[in-house]
Scaffold this motif. Sequence first.
Motif, PDB file in Angstrom:
ATOM      1  N   MET A  47      40.539  40.970  35.738  1.00 20.36           N
ATOM      2  CA  MET A  47      40.827  40.851  37.181  1.00 20.36           C
ATOM      3  C   MET A  47      40.633  39.405  37.599  1.00 20.36           C
ATOM      4  O   MET A  47      39.645  38.789  37.292  1.00 20.36           O
ATOM      5  N   PRO A  93      37.644  50.416  40.784  1.00 20.33           N
ATOM      6  CA  PRO A  93      37.948  49.292  39.896  1.00 20.33           C
ATOM      7  C   PRO A  93      36.726  48.958  39.035  1.00 20.33           C
ATOM      8  O   PRO A  93      35.593  49.219  39.424  1.00 20.33           O
ATOM      9  N   VAL A  94      36.991  48.410  37.863  1.00 21.58           N
ATOM     10  CA  VAL A  94      35.910  48.006  36.953  1.00 21.58           C
ATOM     11  C   VAL A  94      35.858  46.479  36.910  1.00 21.58           C
ATOM     12  O   VAL A  94      36.888  45.817  36.816  1.00 21.58           O
ATOM     13  N   LEU A  95      34.658  45.959  37.017  1.00 25.83           N
ATOM     14  CA  LEU A  95      34.490  44.511  37.007  1.00 25.83           C
ATOM     15  C   LEU A  95      33.563  44.147  35.850  1.00 25.83           C
ATOM     16  O   LEU A  95      32.475  44.714  35.723  1.00 25.83           O
ATOM     17  N   ARG A 136      42.113  53.642  46.006  1.00 27.79           N
ATOM     18  CA  ARG A 136      41.235  54.790  45.885  1.00 27.79           C
ATOM     19  C   ARG A 136      40.573  54.885  44.516  1.00 27.79           C
ATOM     20  O   ARG A 136      39.597  55.596  44.333  1.00 27.79           O
TER      21      ARG A 136
END
Lengths: 437, 437
Positions: A1, B11-13, B8
């Motif tokens: 990201m 998310p993965v960080l 919705r």
Amino acid sequence: MNTSAPARETPVLKVGLLGAGTVGSQVARVLLTQSDELAQRTGVRLALTGIAVRDVTARRDVELPPELLTTDADAVIDRADVVVELTGGIEPTRTRVLRALKAGKSVITGNKALLAESGRELQDAAAGSGAQLSYEAAVAGAIPIVRPMRDSLAGDSVNRFLGIMNGTTNFILDQMDSTGAAFDDALAEAQELGYAEADPTADVEGHDAAAKTAVLASLAFHSSYTIADVHCEGITGVTADDVAAAREAGYVIKLLSVGERCGDGVNLRVNPVMIPRDHVLGGVRGAYNAVFVEAENAGSLMFYGQGAGGDPTASAVLGDLVSAARAIALGATGIPLEPYAALPAVSMDDVTTRLAVTLAANDRLGVLARLAKVFADNGVSISTMQQSEDPRESDTSLLRLVTHSGRHESLMATVEALRELPVVQDVVSVTPVEAGE
Amino acid sequence: MNTSAPARETPVLKVGLLGAGTVGSQVARVLLTQSDELAQRTGVRLALTGIAVRDVTARRDVELPPELLTTDADAVIDRADVVVELTGGIEPTRTRVLRALKAGKSVITGNKALLAESGRELQDAAAGSGAQLSYEAAVAGAIPIVRPMRDSLAGDSVNRFLGIMNGTTNFILDQMDSTGAAFDDALAEAQELGYAEADPTADVEGHDAAAKTAVLASLAFHSSYTIADVHCEGITGVTADDVAAAREAGYVIKLLSVGERCGDGVNLRVNPVMIPRDHVLGGVRGAYNAVFVEAENAGSLMFYGQGAGGDPTASAVLGDLVSAARAIALGATGIPLEPYAALPAVSMDDVTTRLAVTLAANDRLGVLARLAKVFADNGVSISTMQQSEDPRESDTSLLRLVTHSGRHESLMATVEALRELPVVQDVVSVTPVEAGE
């Protein structure tokens, strides 16, 4: 990201203002006179596009451009990107705020009564459209407490907060403490100085503090509370004697807003309590507010400042406005705050607390033994005891007892049993003790 | 301008951690054990993808998964979306943080020394790529002060801050105040209890507080300061006599960090000063920290809490991490903080302050008149004066004077002129008085 480079052009955001009272007119003044500086400071130009008022011809502290004034709140909302609501009250404000949020317009409000009644509905509307709902001004005025609670402690867990969140009552209690004044006299002085309204009910009965407690607790415990979840007692029953006795014992009486984890739920309460004079909350004087927070990792934190007033409250509103504007300009949508924890509000019975009890009792041998037996029978232990002559009755002594911690229900049952004792003439006062031990 | 509905899906960080000391290992522990709760609470899943350490086999407070440990910091940065830097020091940390920021990776750091030296360069790198640079843990530990200063007061203007931002020195001074201990003894106790390091120089000489002052002032005044802009005096010269004399006069000595507007600039200083005991800062005991802020509209605010320690500092880091993660997940880039105001740092000379001066003088008639003339000649007026016998010399009196406000340069010139008087045997101590009058 990954992230992309920020835009370089100064975006313009249209701001619609509902209400031009003390706070609203200050907000308008800053937006109108400090537009360039705000743009420089924040990277966003805030353009005031309309001000909804009840009477466009009314006199105001700040002169406002007549072409911005209108009685048509809906038109102000329609024209705006962001709505600042400073009208107060539940309806028609609720309908208007909901309409703005559902249209994806972020809303800044200082309306604790509305939030304490319909906060969940407003949050849901905001989450549904990606709009932001900000309300720093609704809890403890100018003190930044909403944002720290929401963001700074986002990776932590709040166990308890203790707040002095109503400036009027803190001023009155502080006057009583420092001058020995009776409640009525301190209230009259607060009214004279503009700290209390002609009808002080909402303040002195604790309703204002209870609304703020519900709003802050919803954030702190990731749940959704209304004012009905808050046990609420005001300060009208606090006497000069109570204040003097507390002072003598090293305490000060404050109207405290408490939200604390209790079993599987959370207890919310507003009531006059004794706190140690040397606790940081004990030093909160006059009309100041403070919120003391106990978090799992952060430990003890306190936030202190002015809880009311046009300029301080306007500062909080402008902080929210600038944050919302920057987030919108940078392409962020609002952070949906899910009340995922849904901790139920639990009754006072299960709260662990201590009580300071003043009794008028017959002044004769054996009285203490009888009192002690009542405490023992109820499983409550006594921490300190002080005996003095009752200045009102020669054959009576005044006994001031402070208990150790116990379940509120057991403590209150003990007080009731004491009241039934033939040697006890009167239970003069019962005050919880907080922030100690 | 409108906003769109939030995503919705969670998310993965990917989080890369540099350093696994006291704070780093706490941060790792929370990320590893509370991943689900954090995801629920924040709407973002934080996945720890690597931990850079100096020695992968070293013993640690918290057991960390060996497969995450590496000595290759660059590899940890490359793999991450967000970098948490808790190694400290200037190099190679600076190079690594810059590389991460330039690659658009947001950085959370608690490194006040790095920020106080290269803050501007780091901010520019972040602004260039749209990454965020967060450093709540670098100023006053767990106390949320960076975010309120940046966001909550974004629509206000800070006139001054007074901070107790070093827990070690506050502990030492508090011990001296409450027990009458000498500096060396209080320091030894602080070392024994783990509040002071074996080499306490950075704390007791004020360097740590000066770094924090530069960082906080850069935010508060929308400018860019380094530690070299901060006038810095430590507490090694504070004696038990100074503390006792202050106490007697209703003051307490604190190592204060001050940033205040002064003419067209800002003065930044760290030095031991006397503050009134009943000021809210006077009640900040032990190793606690607090920052008192005076803003144009918000008025007086104070932020209080633990300034150091693994868990409190980890709380601040996690708050930053969650905020950064949410902002990234919601599509926001960092808010570029332009030091648009660029207020110059001005010297002590122009600061308006008060001084408490203790003189040993010949105990004879006419001495007071001569002293008073020196004050008058320098345009400085005396607020209070106390005379007592010098316990060390029978024919000498100790004079404790507190001035009214004046320019620091004039006040110091007065002290020098007093020193030259034949009747003055010694200038025993000179301490500024803050937060009063």
